[in-house]
Design a protein around this motif. Structure first.
Motif, short mmCIF file in Angstrom:
data_model
loop_
_atom_site.label_atom_id
_atom_site.label_comp_id
_atom_site.label_asym_id
_atom_site.label_seq_id
_atom_site.Cartn_x
_atom_site.Cartn_y
_atom_site.Cartn_z
N PRO A 1 8.82 1.10 2.90
CA PRO A 1 8.92 -0.48 3.14
C PRO A 1 8.63 -1.42 1.85
O PRO A 1 8.33 -2.45 1.92
CB PRO A 1 7.44 -0.73 4.19
CG PRO A 1 6.80 0.24 3.80
CD PRO A 1 7.36 1.33 3.37
N SER A 2 8.52 -0.59 0.92
CA SER A 2 8.29 -1.49 -0.41
C SER A 2 9.27 -2.54 -0.94
O SER A 2 8.80 -3.63 -1.76
CB SER A 2 8.14 -0.23 -1.66
OG SER A 2 9.34 0.22 -1.80
N SER A 3 10.53 -2.44 -0.68
CA SER A 3 11.23 -3.25 -1.10
C SER A 3 12.49 -3.68 -0.16
O SER A 3 12.94 -2.75 0.68
CB SER A 3 12.03 -2.66 -2.40
OG SER A 3 12.98 -3.73 -2.95
N ILE B 1 -3.10 -2.03 1.36
CA ILE B 1 -1.84 -2.37 1.35
C ILE B 1 -1.33 -3.12 0.06
O ILE B 1 -1.98 -4.26 -0.25
CB ILE B 1 -1.51 -3.44 2.66
CG1 ILE B 1 -1.41 -2.60 4.07
CG2 ILE B 1 0.09 -3.90 2.38
CD1 ILE B 1 -1.21 -3.53 5.26
N THR B 2 -0.63 -2.44 -0.75
CA THR B 2 -0.54 -2.84 -2.19
C THR B 2 0.97 -3.86 -1.97
O THR B 2 1.74 -3.41 -1.32
CB THR B 2 -0.49 -2.00 -3.28
OG1 THR B 2 0.44 -1.07 -3.13
CG2 THR B 2 -1.91 -1.15 -3.21
N LEU B 3 0.82 -4.43 -3.07
CA LEU B 3 2.26 -5.05 -3.42
C LEU B 3 2.95 -5.80 -2.39
O LEU B 3 4.14 -5.38 -1.94
CB LEU B 3 3.07 -4.31 -4.33
CG LEU B 3 2.59 -3.87 -5.74
CD1 LEU B 3 3.41 -2.95 -6.40
CD2 LEU B 3 2.50 -5.25 -6.62
N LEU C 1 4.32 -9.17 5.37
CA LEU C 1 4.59 -7.57 5.56
C LEU C 1 6.09 -7.24 5.52
O LEU C 1 6.64 -6.45 6.17
CB LEU C 1 3.78 -6.96 6.29
CG LEU C 1 2.50 -6.82 6.23
CD1 LEU C 1 1.83 -5.66 7.16
CD2 LEU C 1 2.00 -6.52 4.86
N GLU C 2 7.02 -8.19 5.10
CA GLU C 2 8.27 -7.81 4.70
C GLU C 2 8.47 -6.67 3.62
O GLU C 2 9.27 -6.05 3.67
CB GLU C 2 9.26 -9.12 4.05
CG GLU C 2 9.88 -9.84 5.34
CD GLU C 2 10.75 -10.97 4.50
OE1 GLU C 2 12.05 -10.91 4.60
OE2 GLU C 2 10.11 -11.83 4.19
N HIS D 1 0.48 -9.64 -2.70
CA HIS D 1 -0.86 -9.83 -2.32
C HIS D 1 -1.44 -8.33 -1.97
O HIS D 1 -0.59 -7.28 -2.08
CB HIS D 1 -0.62 -10.27 -0.89
CG HIS D 1 -0.31 -11.64 -0.73
ND1 HIS D 1 -1.26 -12.85 -0.71
CD2 HIS D 1 0.93 -12.49 -1.10
CE1 HIS D 1 -0.64 -14.06 -0.80
NE2 HIS D 1 0.70 -13.75 -1.21
N LEU D 2 -2.85 -7.99 -1.83
CA LEU D 2 -3.39 -6.96 -1.62
C LEU D 2 -4.27 -7.06 -0.41
O LEU D 2 -5.21 -8.00 0.05
CB LEU D 2 -4.35 -6.78 -2.70
CG LEU D 2 -5.14 -5.58 -2.88
CD1 LEU D 2 -4.60 -4.16 -2.72
CD2 LEU D 2 -6.09 -5.47 -4.06
N TYR D 3 -4.31 -6.04 0.53
CA TYR D 3 -5.12 -6.11 1.72
C TYR D 3 -5.68 -4.68 1.75
O TYR D 3 -5.35 -3.83 1.49
CB TYR D 3 -4.15 -6.30 2.97
CG TYR D 3 -3.15 -7.43 2.77
CD1 TYR D 3 -3.85 -8.80 3.36
CD2 TYR D 3 -2.21 -7.70 2.19
CE1 TYR D 3 -3.15 -9.95 3.17
CE2 TYR D 3 -1.35 -8.76 2.24
CZ TYR D 3 -1.87 -9.80 2.66
OH TYR D 3 -0.97 -11.13 2.72
N VAL D 4 -6.68 -4.76 2.72
CA VAL D 4 -7.25 -3.43 3.15
C VAL D 4 -7.09 -3.43 4.86
O VAL D 4 -7.07 -4.59 5.26
CB VAL D 4 -8.91 -3.40 3.18
CG1 VAL D 4 -9.44 -2.09 3.72
CG2 VAL D 4 -9.21 -3.88 1.82
#
Ligand code: DQQ
Length: 545
Positions: free
Chosen positions: A447-449, A411-413, A418-419, A517-520
């Motif tokens: 969901p990027s913006s 999950i990038t940017l 997770l808004e 933030h960055l997630y796996v």
């Protein structure tokens, strides 16, 4: 007018301001990599196009030179459009480009360096015997452009391919010349395909079917090759390519039956990627691909930002050892920008879990992760009657839709709640009869913006597609890898070591700079293991134009 830096990439190629599009004439010459590109001197929208020019010693740091060509003669006063460079023994590099005249007719021209011994190739001359190819009465003068790098054949001729169309049929014409001045169109196009529309920016090159490590120059004549024909379709703004056989005697290209020729064909990149062009880098014996990524923001915001368009990180191109497709990988030089580094090993992620990758700058990073999935027992069945295209499947089966094996990935940017986020992930299906995996890879900008569209027209809307492609892997060892280059408004992702590549352009409102933030994550019922994860801060090049 000042430039807004909020979403401006840190390590992607870009001029200080204004609009850019197609990469033109990439070449390695006398120790320098040259990149020319379509550039608007006057603003952040398409128009007033010239060939801007930059050079680099390493494909990472770039120095801007004066523009190479701009409209100045009757044969290009209406535009200096895309083209290529060929190094002609005894003459040096020669530009082939499309000129547009005052009546909007497109024609092919050439330009030569004032001083071919100057590695910088600063000044270019347009000889008076231009144009070298005009559309005849059988052709479409408003769809005749983008000559490829020429190649020399044993029969004593140079050849170049030019993109075109007649009604809805896409066409690649082939021209021959003995002296690089007088060009004659071959009787038949090298290839064409109905209902595909204009073939912009064709690219035509050989790949080895025995050596999966080195690229080939265009004049290579061994039996152990296939050819690649790539075209850019202006209607969809997608490219596709086929693998096939080039019959030199007939000057015809015949695609292999198993690589579809048309809209559903293979792509260099399944995302925001257009007007690409390769060149042979004889310094490192590789074929390198440049591609342009347009903005996905509203036109109004492009103008406000004062810039639009980037060139993506150059990629090496090779034939996959399965001989059915190409594979792509960011040039190794880009790794010199890797800074702070963190790693993670053997970390299990259960269904619904999300693990933060901390200790790097998530808005400007390079992340490589290998997932161990193990058994595909829980994988959803892939119904062969599914007629959904990958991006439609990704739209239905987004990163939040629980599956069996997957969705899992990055999950990038993202904001922590997770808004806003741009997930890049796999979902592994299996074939009902033989249980072979069918892997979907998505880079989902929906969901990027949080930013609102500014109106109903395309120019007022943000372009946030659920880009996707299948990944042709058997996962025999239970593993699959993912690499993403994240750069503020760019996410370039390479699935399974470059078998499937997807680029997204995104414009978060909150998940920017230090707040990204960055997630796996894993949203499949089957747990997956991060076998290894390596992530780096990416530094800015010391010099970027
Ligand atoms: N861009 C150029 C054309 C080409 C198109 C004009 C593709 O030569 O066909 O800027 O993006």
């Amino acid at each position: 007018k000042s430039v807004n830096h909020l979403h401006r990439p840190g390590f992607h190629f870009q001029p200080p301001k204004n609009w850019i599009n197609d990469p033109n004439g990439p070449v390695y010459y006398k120790g320098l990599y040259h990149l020319f590109y379509q550039y608007n001197t006057k603003g952040a929208v398409w128009g007033n196009i010239i060939w801007a020019h930059s050079v680099s010693k390493d494909l990472v740091n770039w120095e801007a030179l004066e523009p190479a060509i701009h409209p100045s003669k009757w044969f290009d006063i209406g535009g200096t459009w895309s083209g290529s460079i060929t190094i002609v023994p005894g003459k040096g590099p020669i530009i082939l480009y499309t000129g547009v005249n005052k009546n909007q007719t497109q024609m092919q021209n050439y330009a030569i360096p004032e001083d071919p011994s100057d590695p910088y190739l600063r000044k270019w001359i347009k000889p008076d015997d231009n144009p070298i190819a005009m559309p005849d009465y059988t052709m479409n003068g408003s769809a005749f452009r983008d000559p490829t790098t020429a190649w020399f054949s044993k029969d004593g001729h140079w050849r170049t391919v030019v993109g075109s169309r007649i009604k809805h049929r896409g066409i690649a014409y082939i021209y021959r010349s003995r002296d690089f001045k007088h060009w004659v169109k071959a009787k038949h196009p090298i290839h064409s395909k109905q209902s595909t529309g204009m073939w912009e920016c064709p690219d035509f090159f050989p790949v080895s079917i025995t050596d999966f490590e080195n690229g080939l120059d265009l004049d290579y004549t061994g039996a152990n090759t296939k050819h690649v024909l790539k075209v850019s379709l202006d209607i969809t703004r997608y490219e596709y390519y086929t693998l096939g056989k080039y019959d030199l005697k007939k000057d015809r290209y015949i695609p292999d039956g198993n690589t579809p020729d048309g809209w559903d064909g293979l792509r260099f990149d399944y995302g925001n990627f257009y007007a690409s062009k390769t060149f042979f880098d004889y310094k490192k014996n590789r074929r390198v691909l440049w591609g342009w990524a347009n903005e996905s923001d509203t036109v109004q915001d492009d103008i406000m930002k004062g810039w639009a368009g980037i060139q993506l990180i150059p990629r090496t191109v090779l034939l996959d050892s399965n001989k059915k497709q190409l594979v792509f990988w960011p040039v190794e030089e880009i790794e010199s920008l890797r800074g702070n580094y963190i790693r993670m090993n053997n970390h299990n992620i259960k269904m619904g879990q999300r693990i933060e990758v901390k200790g790097i700058t998530p808005a400007q990073a390079d992340v490589e992760v290998t997932f161990y999935v193990g058994s595909l027992e829980k994988a959803e069945i892939f119904d062969p009657s599914f007629t959904l295209k990958p991006f439609e499947l990704c739209k239905i089966k987004g990163s939040n839709v629980t599956g069996g094996v997957g969705p899992f990935g990055l999950i990038t940017l993202a904001t922590p709640d997770l808004e806003e986020y741009t997930p890049v992930f796999f979902r592994v299906f299996k074939n009902a009869s033989n249980h072979k995996p069918k892997v979907l890879m998505c880079s989902d900008a929906r969901p990027s913006s949080l930013k609102q569209d500014q109106g109903p027209l395309a120019k007022d809307r943000m372009y946030k597609p659920s880009f996707a492609g299948f990944v042709d892997v058997d996962m025999a060892d239970g593993r699959i890898s993912l690499r993403s280059l994240i750069d503020h408004s760019v996410v370039e992702s390479f699935g399974a070591l470059g078998k499937t590549v997807i680029t997204s352009r995104v414009y978060p409102v909150k998940a920017v700079q230090e707040n990204a933030h960055l997630y796996v994550f894993n949203n499949g019922t089957q747990s997956v293991t991060i076998e290894s994860l390596n992530a780096w801060n990416m530094q800015r090049p010391l010099q970027m134009n």
